[in-house]
Design a protein around this motif. Sequence first.
Motif, PDB file in Angstrom:
ATOM      1  N   THR A  10       0.739  -1.493   0.258  1.00 36.46           N
ATOM      2  CA  THR A  10      -0.322  -0.541  -0.222  1.00 36.46           C
ATOM      3  C   THR A  10       1.426   1.486   0.167  1.00 36.46           C
ATOM      4  OG1 THR A  10       0.334  -0.236   2.269  1.00 36.46           O
ATOM      5  CG2 THR A  10      -2.210  -0.749   0.861  1.00 36.46           C
ATOM      6  N   THR A  12       4.021   4.027  -0.835  1.00 37.09           N
ATOM      7  CA  THR A  12       4.383   5.133  -1.873  1.00 37.09           C
ATOM      8  C   THR A  12       5.245   4.225  -3.386  1.00 37.09           C
ATOM      9  OG1 THR A  12       5.158   6.173  -0.895  1.00 37.09           O
ATOM     10  CG2 THR A  12       5.392   7.390  -3.181  1.00 37.09           C
ATOM     11  N   LEU A  13       6.317   3.315  -3.108  1.00 42.13           N
ATOM     12  CA  LEU A  13       7.026   2.414  -3.782  1.00 42.13           C
ATOM     13  C   LEU A  13       5.871   1.147  -3.669  1.00 42.13           C
ATOM     14  CD1 LEU A  13       9.325   1.131  -5.290  1.00 42.13           C
ATOM     15  CD2 LEU A  13      10.837   0.496  -3.337  1.00 42.13           C
ATOM     16  N   ARG A  33      -2.089  -4.707   6.071  1.00 42.90           N
ATOM     17  CA  ARG A  33      -2.328  -4.848   7.488  1.00 42.90           C
ATOM     18  C   ARG A  33      -4.336  -4.511   7.666  1.00 42.90           C
ATOM     19  NH1 ARG A  33       1.575  -1.093  10.881  1.00 42.90           N
ATOM     20  NH2 ARG A  33       1.361   0.267   9.055  1.00 42.90           N
ATOM     21  N   LYS A  37      -8.033  -0.152   2.970  1.00 39.86           N
ATOM     22  CA  LYS A  37      -6.745   0.949   3.225  1.00 39.86           C
ATOM     23  C   LYS A  37      -5.862  -0.416   1.544  1.00 39.86           C
ATOM     24  CE  LYS A  37      -3.071   3.158   5.043  1.00 39.86           C
ATOM     25  NZ  LYS A  37      -2.414   3.108   5.279  1.00 39.86           N
ATOM     26  N   ASP A  52       0.925  -8.673   9.027  1.00 45.71           N
ATOM     27  CA  ASP A  52       1.352  -7.640  10.511  1.00 45.71           C
ATOM     28  C   ASP A  52       3.359  -8.180  10.414  1.00 45.71           C
ATOM     29  OD1 ASP A  52       2.752  -5.650  12.420  1.00 45.71           O
ATOM     30  OD2 ASP A  52       0.360  -5.113  12.869  1.00 45.71           O
ATOM     31  N   ARG A  76       6.019   4.104   9.193  1.00 45.98           N
ATOM     32  CA  ARG A  76       5.060   4.903   9.046  1.00 45.98           C
ATOM     33  C   ARG A  76       5.979   5.813   9.915  1.00 45.98           C
ATOM     34  NH1 ARG A  76       2.112   5.115   4.198  1.00 45.98           N
ATOM     35  NH2 ARG A  76       0.879   3.373   3.422  1.00 45.98           N
TER      36      ARG A  76
HETATM   37  N1  LIG Z   1      10.521   6.856   0.264  1.00 45.15           N
HETATM   38  C1  LIG Z   1      12.147   7.215   0.459  1.00 45.15           C
HETATM   39  O1  LIG Z   1      12.261   8.117  -0.122  1.00 45.15           O
HETATM   40  C2  LIG Z   1      13.046   6.034   0.864  1.00 45.15           C
HETATM   41  C3  LIG Z   1      14.187   6.301   0.044  1.00 45.15           C
HETATM   42  C4  LIG Z   1      15.697   5.209   0.541  1.00 45.15           C
HETATM   43  C5  LIG Z   1      14.753   3.835   0.337  1.00 45.15           C
HETATM   44  N2  LIG Z   1      13.211   3.907   0.961  1.00 45.15           N
HETATM   45  C6  LIG Z   1      12.835   2.192   1.041  1.00 45.15           C
HETATM   46  O2  LIG Z   1      11.902   2.314  -0.145  1.00 45.15           O
HETATM   47  C7  LIG Z   1      11.431   0.900   0.777  1.00 45.15           C
HETATM   48  C8  LIG Z   1       9.320   1.709   0.497  1.00 45.15           C
HETATM   49  O3  LIG Z   1       9.414   3.476   1.582  1.00 45.15           O
HETATM   50  P1  LIG Z   1       7.563   3.855   1.067  1.00 45.15           P
HETATM   51  O4  LIG Z   1       8.044   5.290   1.451  1.00 45.15           O
HETATM   52  O5  LIG Z   1       7.153   3.785  -0.150  1.00 45.15           O
HETATM   53  O6  LIG Z   1       7.020   3.485   1.994  1.00 45.15           O
HETATM   54  P2  LIG Z   1       5.748   4.035   2.799  1.00 45.15           P
HETATM   55  O7  LIG Z   1       4.784   4.870   1.911  1.00 45.15           O
HETATM   56  O8  LIG Z   1       6.121   4.828   3.612  1.00 45.15           O
HETATM   57  O9  LIG Z   1       5.138   2.781   2.761  1.00 45.15           O
HETATM   58  C9  LIG Z   1       5.460   1.719   3.639  1.00 45.15           C
HETATM   59  C10 LIG Z   1       4.459   0.951   3.251  1.00 45.15           C
HETATM   60  O10 LIG Z   1       5.096  -0.664   4.374  1.00 45.15           O
HETATM   61  C11 LIG Z   1       4.044  -1.048   5.232  1.00 45.15           C
HETATM   62  N3  LIG Z   1       4.146  -1.234   6.474  1.00 45.15           N
HETATM   63  C12 LIG Z   1       4.462  -0.173   7.864  1.00 45.15           C
HETATM   64  N4  LIG Z   1       4.503  -1.124   8.971  1.00 45.15           N
HETATM   65  C13 LIG Z   1       3.694  -2.091   8.622  1.00 45.15           C
HETATM   66  C14 LIG Z   1       3.743  -3.312   9.662  1.00 45.15           C
HETATM   67  N5  LIG Z   1       4.111  -3.642  10.252  1.00 45.15           N
HETATM   68  N6  LIG Z   1       3.595  -5.269   8.963  1.00 45.15           N
HETATM   69  C15 LIG Z   1       3.309  -5.006   7.527  1.00 45.15           C
HETATM   70  N7  LIG Z   1       3.537  -3.492   6.229  1.00 45.15           N
HETATM   71  C16 LIG Z   1       3.695  -2.766   7.418  1.00 45.15           C
HETATM   72  C17 LIG Z   1       2.750  -0.150   5.304  1.00 45.15           C
HETATM   73  O11 LIG Z   1       1.145  -0.750   5.462  1.00 45.15           O
HETATM   74  P3  LIG Z   1       0.353   0.509   5.546  1.00 45.15           P
HETATM   75  O12 LIG Z   1      -0.559   1.210   4.462  1.00 45.15           O
HETATM   76  O13 LIG Z   1      -0.850  -0.746   6.662  1.00 45.15           O
HETATM   77  O14 LIG Z   1       0.829   1.702   6.641  1.00 45.15           O
HETATM   78  C18 LIG Z   1       3.049   0.089   4.112  1.00 45.15           C
HETATM   79  O15 LIG Z   1       2.327  -0.733   2.597  1.00 45.15           O
HETATM   80  C19 LIG Z   1      11.263   1.160   1.995  1.00 45.15           C
HETATM   81  O16 LIG Z   1      11.992   0.020   2.030  1.00 45.15           O
HETATM   82  C20 LIG Z   1      12.165   2.615   2.094  1.00 45.15           C
HETATM   83  O17 LIG Z   1      13.226   2.123   3.363  1.00 45.15           O
HETATM   84  C21 LIG Z   1      12.488   5.191   0.642  1.00 45.15           C
END
Ligand SMILES: NC(=O)c1ccc[n+]([C@@H]2O[C@H](COP(=O)([O-])OP(=O)(O)OC[C@H]3O[C@@H](n4cnc5c(N)ncnc54)[C@H](OP(=O)(O)O)[C@@H]3O)[C@@H](O)[C@H]2O)c1
Length: 327
Positions: A10, A12-13, A33, A37, A52, A76
């Motif tokens: 769910t 961004t990536l 979770r 959503k 989870d 999050r």
């Molecule tokens: N954002 C950046 O600029 C960036 C840069 C470098 C690397 N990264 C890496 O790229 C990856 C994706 O990042 P993103 O920014 O796309 O993340 P994001 O948008 O914050 O999404 C986080 C995801 O993880 C899920 N999640 C959180 N806690 C969880 C749990 N306890 N059990 C199962 N699922 C859970 C969330 O589900 P819910 O919808 O239920 O909350 C959501 O689907 C991550 O590994 C991040 O570290 C990101």
Amino acid sequence: MTLLLIVGATGTLGRQVVRRALDEGYRVRCLVRSFKKAAFLKEWGAELVPGDLCDPQSLPPALIGVTAIIDAATNRPTDSLSIKQVDWDGKVALIQAAKAAEVERFIFFSILDAQNYPDVPLMEIKRCTELFLSEAGLNYTILRPCGFMQGLITQYAIPILERQAVWVTGESSPIAYMDTQDVAKFAIRALSVPETEGQTFPLVGSRAWSAEEIISLCERLSGQEARVTRMPLNLLRTMRHVSRFFQWGWNLADRLAFTEVLVTGRPLNAEMDDVYRVFGLDPQETTTLENYLQEYFSRILKKLKELDYEKNKTKKQAGKRSPVKKS
Ligand SMILES: NC(=O)c1ccc[n+]([C@@H]2O[C@H](COP(=O)([O-])OP(=O)(O)OC[C@H]3O[C@@H](n4cnc5c(N)ncnc54)[C@H](OP(=O)(O)O)[C@@H]3O)[C@@H](O)[C@H]2O)c1
């Protein structure tokens, strides 16, 4: 048909990984979770399973029949859970469950240069997870992005359009942002390129951009001037230390620690020629930041113009209907 389990679907990536996987004909299962959503993922054709990362017992049932895992989950900032609970304890549980279920492939998203920042909790956790995964006996690929273009919309584009303050730290490192659609393309390609097995790759955009450069670009594309507010680094550091004293502030403190990465002034960037060669992808097809923001602003400005037109039309019609006073 290969069944993929996507964790963090769910996000961004994660949602772009799901989209790409479905477009390329994979069967996709998402560990989520909240079914509510994640309803859009089901509409796209993915299967949903409840789970989870912080509930290890929920993982084995989700892994039945799974060939490969793509893990795009992360804590999050709005959650009550800490970075350690999700990004370390949760990931250790996922890797162990994957090993027990004899999953053939594990794709993990780390962060570029994580090894250079041992005092930044998320960076240190990413470094440790990379190590744990590489020693777990799984067939893995680690991808290291440094920033997603999607984040620039809330950070710069929307505040500029809404004439709100754009917050920047004194001196910030330029970052080679990448569109998550391109990041997803690499993740899915890794599944079919044997040379990516057991390897780690950077994943960055065509060049690094400073905050000032992004702001000027947004100003040019939106035709509006930004109201830039500079946040002194010492104030951020104090906030970080103060919030550590309160349990509610732990998550916040860990996030504020990230500013330590941005204020080094060291660009977050990497050489990508070999990466494109190994993955067999064309760098010309990767979205540039100019194109990404141009597309965003032209879409949003067109929408605003339409809304304005509709508003004026309604006003005129209302004016015609209202009775004319006779003297
Ligand atoms: N954002 C950046 O600029 C960036 C840069 C470098 C690397 N990264 C890496 O790229 C990856 C994706 O990042 P993103 O920014 O796309 O993340 P994001 O948008 O914050 O999404 C986080 C995801 O993880 C899920 N999640 C959180 N806690 C969880 C749990 N306890 N059990 C199962 N699922 C859970 C969330 O589900 P819910 O919808 O239920 O909350 C959501 O689907 C991550 O590994 C991040 O570290 C990101």
